[in-house]
Design a protein around this motif. Sequence first.
Motif, PDB file in Angstrom:
ATOM      1  N   GLN A 135       0.761  -1.272   0.062  1.00  0.00           N
ATOM      2  CA  GLN A 135      -0.039  -0.101   0.102  1.00  0.00           C
ATOM      3  C   GLN A 135       0.973   1.508   0.055  1.00  0.00           C
ATOM      4  O   GLN A 135       0.602   2.461  -0.445  1.00  0.00           O
ATOM      5  CB  GLN A 135      -0.938   0.055   1.190  1.00  0.00           C
ATOM      6  CG  GLN A 135      -2.134  -1.275   1.060  1.00  0.00           C
ATOM      7  CD  GLN A 135      -2.850  -1.098   0.031  1.00  0.00           C
ATOM      8  OE1 GLN A 135      -3.324   0.021  -0.238  1.00  0.00           O
ATOM      9  NE2 GLN A 135      -2.798  -2.256  -0.884  1.00  0.00           N
ATOM     10  N   GLU A 136       1.991   1.121   0.611  1.00  0.00           N
ATOM     11  CA  GLU A 136       2.718   2.439   0.685  1.00  0.00           C
ATOM     12  C   GLU A 136       3.579   2.792  -0.691  1.00  0.00           C
ATOM     13  O   GLU A 136       4.062   3.679  -0.874  1.00  0.00           O
ATOM     14  CB  GLU A 136       3.944   2.226   1.639  1.00  0.00           C
ATOM     15  CG  GLU A 136       4.835   1.108   1.621  1.00  0.00           C
ATOM     16  CD  GLU A 136       4.341  -0.369   2.026  1.00  0.00           C
ATOM     17  OE1 GLU A 136       5.288  -1.429   1.918  1.00  0.00           O
ATOM     18  OE2 GLU A 136       3.351  -0.495   2.524  1.00  0.00           O
ATOM     19  N   SER A 137       3.548   1.605  -1.510  1.00  0.00           N
ATOM     20  CA  SER A 137       4.117   1.825  -2.973  1.00  0.00           C
ATOM     21  C   SER A 137       2.949   2.536  -3.826  1.00  0.00           C
ATOM     22  O   SER A 137       3.346   2.792  -4.982  1.00  0.00           O
ATOM     23  CB  SER A 137       4.666   0.647  -3.435  1.00  0.00           C
ATOM     24  OG  SER A 137       3.725  -0.259  -3.688  1.00  0.00           O
ATOM     25  N   THR A 140       0.229   7.950  -5.224  1.00  0.00           N
ATOM     26  CA  THR A 140      -0.674   8.766  -4.540  1.00  0.00           C
ATOM     27  C   THR A 140      -1.685   9.574  -5.398  1.00  0.00           C
ATOM     28  O   THR A 140      -2.495  10.329  -5.130  1.00  0.00           O
ATOM     29  CB  THR A 140      -0.008   9.887  -3.722  1.00  0.00           C
ATOM     30  OG1 THR A 140       0.790  10.901  -4.487  1.00  0.00           O
ATOM     31  CG2 THR A 140       0.769   9.326  -2.699  1.00  0.00           C
TER      32      THR A 140
END
Length: 142
Positions: A135-137, A140
């Motif tokens: 999810q952090e990759s 955005t």
Amino acid sequence: MAETSVHAAPAPAEAQGELSIRTLAMPADTNQNGDIFGGWLLSQMDLAGSIYAYKTTQSRTVTVAIEAMTFRKPVYVGDVVSVYATTVRVGRTSITVHLEAWVQRRKEARLILVTDGNYTYVSVDDHGNPQAIAQESLRTTI
């Protein structure tokens, strides 16, 4: 590809999403009727979707499903084909991408929506096994 109007949702007035690929329809890509072969267009859309899926997830992905395809207009030799992508959803291991194929015909300035549909890709590891999308990759911008 023949024109269809079989309960298709109305076409949007302009391309939605991020331009993922642009190519030129050539004579070698035609079917027996002289139109661009539908399979060629699907493969261009799959290429565009896989580029977008990789950029979004930052991981190797493979195509697992193509759904809700709508062939709206034919593609002709000489048309410039542009495929736009938007994220529909991101799951634990998969991403579904809505793809729109638009063409610019010779001697015309406007873009025409020819095909759209949803493609689902699964993130896989180096051995081809499904893996969780970090999810952090995720970009955005989705």
